[in-house]
Design an enzyme around this catalytic site. Sequence first.
Site, PDB file in Angstrom:
ATOM      1  N   ASP A   1       0.858  -1.192   0.000  1.00 57.09           N
ATOM      2  CA  ASP A   1       0.000   0.000   0.000  1.00 57.09           C
ATOM      3  C   ASP A   1       0.894   1.241   0.000  1.00 57.09           C
ATOM      4  OD1 ASP A   1      -2.194   1.808   0.348  1.00 57.09           O
ATOM      5  OD2 ASP A   1      -3.341   0.227   1.293  1.00 57.09           O
TER       6      ASP A   1
ATOM      7  N   GLY B   1       4.625  -0.420  -4.113  1.00 53.45           N
ATOM      8  CA  GLY B   1       3.590   0.150  -3.268  1.00 53.45           C
ATOM      9  C   GLY B   1       2.803   1.195  -4.012  1.00 53.45           C
ATOM     10  N   HIS B   2       2.040   1.976  -3.258  1.00 55.80           N
ATOM     11  CA  HIS B   2       1.132   2.943  -3.880  1.00 55.80           C
ATOM     12  C   HIS B   2       1.652   4.375  -3.830  1.00 55.80           C
ATOM     13  CE1 HIS B   2      -2.468  -0.048  -3.241  1.00 55.80           C
ATOM     14  NE2 HIS B   2      -1.481  -0.549  -3.952  1.00 55.80           N
ATOM     15  N   GLY B   3       2.913   4.565  -3.466  1.00 51.36           N
ATOM     16  CA  GLY B   3       3.500   5.894  -3.488  1.00 51.36           C
ATOM     17  C   GLY B   3       3.284   6.654  -2.197  1.00 51.36           C
TER      18      GLY B   3
END
Length: 358
Positions: free
Chosen positions: A181, A203-205
């Site tokens: 995430d 991941g999502h930054g």
Amino acid sequence: MVLLVMAFLKAWNAACNTTASETSIIIIPSKQTFLVNPIAFRGPCKATNITFLIQGRLVAPNSPKVWKGLDPSQWLAFRGVCGLNIAGNGKIDGKGSGWWNQSCRDHPGLALNILSCNESILRNLHFTNSPQTHILVIGSYGINIKNVRIEAPETSPNTDGIHIHASRNVMISDSIIGTGDDCVSIGDYTSKVYISSIKCGPGHGISIGSLGRGGNFVKVENIHVSKVYFKGTTNGVRIKTWQVGKGYIQGITFEDMYFNSVQNPIIIDQNYCNVRDACKEQKTGVHVTDVVYNNMSGTSITALAINLNCSQSVACTGILMKSIELRSAQTGHKVISSCRNAHGFAFGVVQPDSCLEI
Ligand SMILES: *[C@@H]1O[C@H](CO)[C@@H](O)[C@H](O)[C@H]1NC(C)=O
Ligand SMILES: *[C@@H]1O[C@H](CO)[C@@H](O)[C@H](O)[C@H]1NC(C)=O
Ligand SMILES: *[C@@H]1O[C@H](CO)[C@@H](O)[C@H](O)[C@H]1NC(C)=O
Ligand SMILES: *[C@@H]1O[C@H](CO)[C@@H](O)[C@H](O)[C@H]1NC(C)=O
Ligand SMILES: *[C@@H]1O[C@H](CO)[C@@H](O)[C@H](O)[C@H]1NC(C)=O
Ligand SMILES: *[C@@H]1O[C@H](CO)[C@@H](O)[C@H](O)[C@H]1NC(C)=O
């Protein structure tokens, strides 16, 4: 393996309430693994400076079955303590894999919870495989997180690296974060956050939000994110809000970043909705204003390298773009930018061309 809860609490009570003026130190010895059940280290303490030196390895109960009857809200928590210094080169293993294929409502919470703690430091530790968020900072003022490493598989759900909520003066630096995430996510009522020198991916930054989900008044300001190297993340820098939210996000700077094969390097989504098309157009929105994007380069794996998708009711204003050079991760392909209700200025080189309206 040693089961260590009573011993921990005994050590904590002694360290917490020592009246000696010098630092209290709790040492978790190296080369050993300690199975730790959920535990909360609570203040207030008489000691003004407590060092928690984790040299060994702490592991959580390793399956949902073992958690039965235990407090699911957190694993390791520090509450209401000032002057904490959590350090050491040990490892904190949340043993989360057994949870990842279950509905997250049932998951135990976070690996390490810093709740209502002020003027505290967390450094040098290695976190892995939390059931959900690895480090949660909430209701805390003056937190310095430095040189941590956080790792979980790209496919593990909701395993944010660090989540900050209702806190002020939080610094995160010199860290390597790769999870399923957000590397770092910033929640509501948060201000003065400085994030720098981070390696993020998978991941999502790095994300501000999602905010305003319950229609509440959002207040997030003075966030400075710099020197981030993103590798293979779904987003680079993202701001996401729900249309039902109110309030504002302001005074945000993202600078000196490099994106290596990122899906959405620069993105604002003010129409955030967890179920596609399920959220209706609203008259409300969180005002996103005074956002700087400066000195960013690298590659996007989608054509849409810059996506500023702002609310029709409450447009984004005061967006400034400067020295941005993004290209496609595939040679010969073009990248574009898209704006919807996004106002501001571009200076110098901005590639793909800016679509901001004045
Ligand atoms: C330490 O002392 C304070 C003040 O006397 C008390 O409120 C607190 O519960 C004690 N904490 C621990 C962990 O023993
Ligand atoms: C607390 O102790 C640590 C380690 O000894 C030291 O680096 C730090 O400066 C101390 N902080 C305060 C507020 O005394
Ligand atoms: C932390 O600082 C805040 C703001 O200064 C204060 O309101 C709060 O009581 C402090 N918390 C503790 C545990 O001292
Ligand atoms: C989740 O994974 C565990 C271990 O791999 C497995 O035993 C369990 O049946 C799985 N649960 C679900 C709901 O898929
Ligand atoms: C731009 O950002 C890069 C990091 O991606 C950094 O190395 C460089 O020094 C920055 N340039 C300026 C002019 O600040
Ligand atoms: C912008 O948001 C709207 C509403 O969620 C969505 O339908 C649209 O596809 C988005 N546009 C882009 C370019 O992402």
